[in-house]
Design a protein around this motif. Structure first.
Motif, short mmCIF file in Angstrom:
data_model
loop_
_atom_site.label_atom_id
_atom_site.label_comp_id
_atom_site.label_asym_id
_atom_site.label_seq_id
_atom_site.Cartn_x
_atom_site.Cartn_y
_atom_site.Cartn_z
N LEU A 31 0.86 -1.17 0.00
CA LEU A 31 0.00 0.00 0.00
C LEU A 31 0.90 1.23 0.00
N VAL A 32 0.79 2.04 -1.04
CA VAL A 32 1.69 3.18 -1.23
C VAL A 32 0.92 4.48 -1.03
N GLU A 33 1.39 5.31 -0.11
CA GLU A 33 0.68 6.55 0.24
C GLU A 33 1.65 7.73 0.24
N ALA A 34 1.24 8.81 -0.42
CA ALA A 34 2.10 10.00 -0.51
C ALA A 34 2.26 10.69 0.84
N GLY A 35 1.22 10.64 1.68
CA GLY A 35 1.28 11.29 2.97
C GLY A 35 1.92 10.43 4.03
N GLY A 36 1.76 10.89 5.28
CA GLY A 36 2.40 10.18 6.39
C GLY A 36 1.40 9.63 7.37
N LYS A 54 -4.98 22.91 4.17
CA LYS A 54 -3.81 23.69 3.73
C LYS A 54 -2.59 23.44 4.61
N THR A 55 -2.47 22.19 5.07
CA THR A 55 -1.27 21.75 5.80
C THR A 55 -0.64 20.59 5.02
N ASP A 56 0.38 19.98 5.60
CA ASP A 56 1.03 18.84 4.95
C ASP A 56 0.11 17.63 4.84
N TYR A 57 -1.03 17.64 5.55
CA TYR A 57 -1.98 16.52 5.50
C TYR A 57 -2.98 16.67 4.35
N ASP A 58 -2.81 17.68 3.55
CA ASP A 58 -3.79 18.07 2.53
C ASP A 58 -3.08 18.26 1.19
N TRP A 59 -3.68 17.72 0.11
CA TRP A 59 -3.14 17.95 -1.23
C TRP A 59 -3.30 19.41 -1.65
N ASN A 60 -4.24 20.12 -1.02
CA ASN A 60 -4.38 21.57 -1.22
C ASN A 60 -4.53 21.92 -2.71
N TYR A 61 -5.52 21.31 -3.36
CA TYR A 61 -5.76 21.56 -4.77
C TYR A 61 -6.50 22.88 -4.98
N THR A 62 -6.35 23.43 -6.16
CA THR A 62 -7.09 24.61 -6.59
C THR A 62 -7.67 24.33 -7.97
N ARG A 80 -4.08 13.80 2.38
CA ARG A 80 -2.74 13.32 2.00
C ARG A 80 -2.10 12.75 3.27
N VAL A 81 -2.64 11.60 3.70
CA VAL A 81 -2.30 11.01 4.99
C VAL A 81 -2.93 9.63 5.01
N LEU A 82 -2.46 8.76 5.89
CA LEU A 82 -3.14 7.47 6.05
C LEU A 82 -4.60 7.72 6.41
N LEU A 88 -9.78 13.59 7.12
CA LEU A 88 -9.99 15.03 7.11
C LEU A 88 -11.46 15.41 7.02
N ASN A 89 -12.35 14.46 6.82
CA ASN A 89 -13.73 14.81 6.50
C ASN A 89 -14.56 15.11 7.74
N ALA A 90 -15.85 15.38 7.52
CA ALA A 90 -16.77 15.70 8.62
C ALA A 90 -17.47 14.45 9.14
N GLN A 91 -16.95 13.28 8.82
CA GLN A 91 -17.36 11.99 9.42
C GLN A 91 -18.81 11.62 9.15
N MET A 92 -19.44 12.21 8.15
CA MET A 92 -20.86 11.94 7.88
C MET A 92 -20.99 10.66 7.07
N TRP A 93 -21.72 9.68 7.62
CA TRP A 93 -21.93 8.41 6.94
C TRP A 93 -23.31 8.47 6.29
N VAL A 94 -23.34 8.85 5.03
CA VAL A 94 -24.59 9.07 4.31
C VAL A 94 -24.47 8.38 2.95
N ARG A 95 -25.03 7.17 2.86
CA ARG A 95 -24.86 6.34 1.66
C ARG A 95 -25.54 6.93 0.42
N GLY A 96 -26.68 7.61 0.61
CA GLY A 96 -27.57 7.92 -0.50
C GLY A 96 -28.74 6.95 -0.48
#
Length: 515
Positions: A31-36, A54-62, A80-82, A88-96
């Protein structure tokens, strides 16, 4: 280094794959991960997620400039982390709802086909009315431990407006309102890394390689043989390479590896391995605008970061810092012609503006308005070695109309008797637009991503799709994509849950190919 399977990306789906594929001691998995590592307090503490942006844990795309959003470039955080974005999300478990998966029209991917994979993942804590959830999976699904008093008022406001109360949110249909089920275990974030990766780490046949950015997939002819990366010698795959890098990373890696639209690859200086024009196309995202008003009482999350609240969290795992911010939801239809809810209202007991990056100036409450089924489509592309993200927001006219109707519904929430003790006047930057034209201007000037990109490696039964129903990349061998990028259309929910489901089902499909 040689392995049977090389998985790229340790996010919502990648952690699932790493666990399920390494269950067989006879195969080796990398398992290969760019983050830490995911050991930062703000990852563990539910309310801390915006501190990771906008830290090292984020790809910070625009994104590219969006012509229909006042020419703005939008910030897109991605993990960008295990654990990837599940850290990083708001932990909402909403399948649809059922229609979300049935409308794909793909054999093996209808709602009844994928429901067992949702249930396999889930470990519901507390009520499970109607047996909606799985009970013994690795991913904890719970209620919030310390919901805000204004959240209870929002739920009463929904009842006052005549919306139905959902006994459990994640059933076949989800018209109505509910507290938000969250991926938490005793007040602590429970990411895909917590649920799937950590239990698998002691296995000698699983290698987790962090801090390494994959640059391209290698091929022998049209067979994938491994990956080149920033950390040294290539990592070789005896059986398969599996991309689980998300709706941006997976199409980007395919194109950088020579799989995509030939003209675009040549323009970027990439030799063509296999022409597959739809790679990167069909990009979709949930766009969100909101109504933000002052709160008449000092009870919101604006003062959550006190020493007392931190101690309460660290000692008791309770209090304001256990919030996921989006504490309750309502799924509504903007017209009777809609076949299922087309707008989600998300209640936040605080002023959620600018992704939470701007400190609040006072107490406020927010009803976010989310467009669930955008007609607009965008793309992920290349500009030389760089990725281009163009979501194409609001390029389809119905999207603006639905968001305007959703904002009207949000304003109605704040006009109810239930919200009267709390809801004051508009709080900047929200300025209280009234007419349809003003509301459309508010959308164009202030709408932001809800962090749910999908669709850019579309799965289908047709030859033009990027991956087939077994998630194999068309036209090449030994290469699959297993993440939210394969979703043909967005779900009327949030994308963490389907990404985990896709990881579970994808693992079974990969295992079946060994027999």
């Amino acid at each position: 280094m040689d392995y049977d399977y090389v998985i790229v990306g340790a996010g919502s789906a990648g952690c699932v794959l790493a666990n399920r594929l390494s269950e067989d001691p006879g195969v080796s998995v990398a398992l290969v991960e760019a983050g830490g590592k995911d050991d930062k307090l703000e990852i563990r503490m539910p309310a801390g997620f915006s501190k990771l942006f906008k830290t090292d844990y984020d790809w910070n795309y625009t994104t590219a400039k969006q012509s229909e959003l006042s020419g703005r470039e939008l910030y897109w955080p991605r993990g960008r982390v295990l654990g990837g974005s599940s850290s990083l999300n708001a932990q909402m478990w909403v399948r649809g709802c059922q229609r979300d998966y049935d409308q794909w029209g793909i054999p093996g991917w209808a709602y009844d086909d994928v429901l067992p994979y949702f249930n396999r993942a889930e470990r519901r804590v507390g009520s499970n009315r109607g047996g909606v959830y799985g009970g013994d999976g690795p991913l904890y699904i719970s209620e919030l431990r310390s919901p805000n008093v204004t959240t209870a008022a929002f739920l009463l406001a929904c009842e006052e407006l005549g919306y139905p109360r959902l006994a459990e949110l994640n059933g076949r249909a989800h018209d109505g309102y509910s507290p938000t089920p969250v991926t938490q275990n005793r007040g602590r974030r429970w990411s895909s890394a917590d649920a799937y990766l950590r239990p698998a780490l002691p296995r000698p046949n699983l290698s987790v390689i962090t801090g390494v950015t994959v640059e391209r997939v290698t091929f022998d002819g049209r067979r994938a043989t491994g990956v080149e990366h920033s950390g040294g010698a290539p990592i070789r795959a005896r059986r398969e390479v599996v991309l689980a890098a998300g709706a941006i990373g997976s199409p980007y890696l395919l194109m950088r590896s020579g799989v995509g639209a030939a003209d675009e690859l040549r323009a970027a200086g990439v030799p063509v391995v296999h022409e597959l024009p739809e790679v990167g196309k069909n990009l979709q995202d949930h766009l969100s605008a909101g109504v933000v008003v002052e709160c008449r009482r000092p009870v919101t999350l604006s003062k959550a970061e006190s020493v007392a609240n931190l101690l309460r969290y660290l000692v008791l795992r309770s209090g304001m810092l256990t919030t996921n911010v989006g504490e309750a939801v309502a799924f509504i239809r903007t017209s009777p012609e809609e076949p299922a809810p087309d707008i989600e209202l998300i209640f936040a007991p605080g002023p959620f503006v600018d992704h939470g990056l701007t400190p609040p100036t006072g107490h406020a409450i927010t009803v976010g308005v989310v467009l669930l089924q955008p007609d607009s489509r965008g793309r992920v592309g290349l500009n030389g070695p760089d990725v281009v993200i163009d979501p194409g927001y609001l390029t389809a006219e119905p999207d603006v109309r639905r968001l305007v109707e959703g904002l009207k519904a949000a304003k109605q929430v704040f006009a109810t008797t239930a919200m009267k003790p709390y809801a004051g006047g508009p709080m900047a930057p929200y300025w209280g637009p009234e007419s349809d034209e003003e509301l459309a201007r508010w959308v164009r000037e202030r709408a932001e991503t809800l962090y749910h990109p999908a669709g850019s490696c579309r799965m289908g039964a047709d030859d033009g799709s990027v991956v087939d129903p077994a998630l194999r990349v068309r036209g090449v061998e030994g290469l699959r994509v297993v993440d939210a990028s394969v979703m043909p259309t967005l779900n009327r929910g949030h994308t963490h849950a389907p990404a985990v489901m896709i990881g579970e089902k994808g693992a079974d499909l990969i295992k079946a190919a060994r027999t």
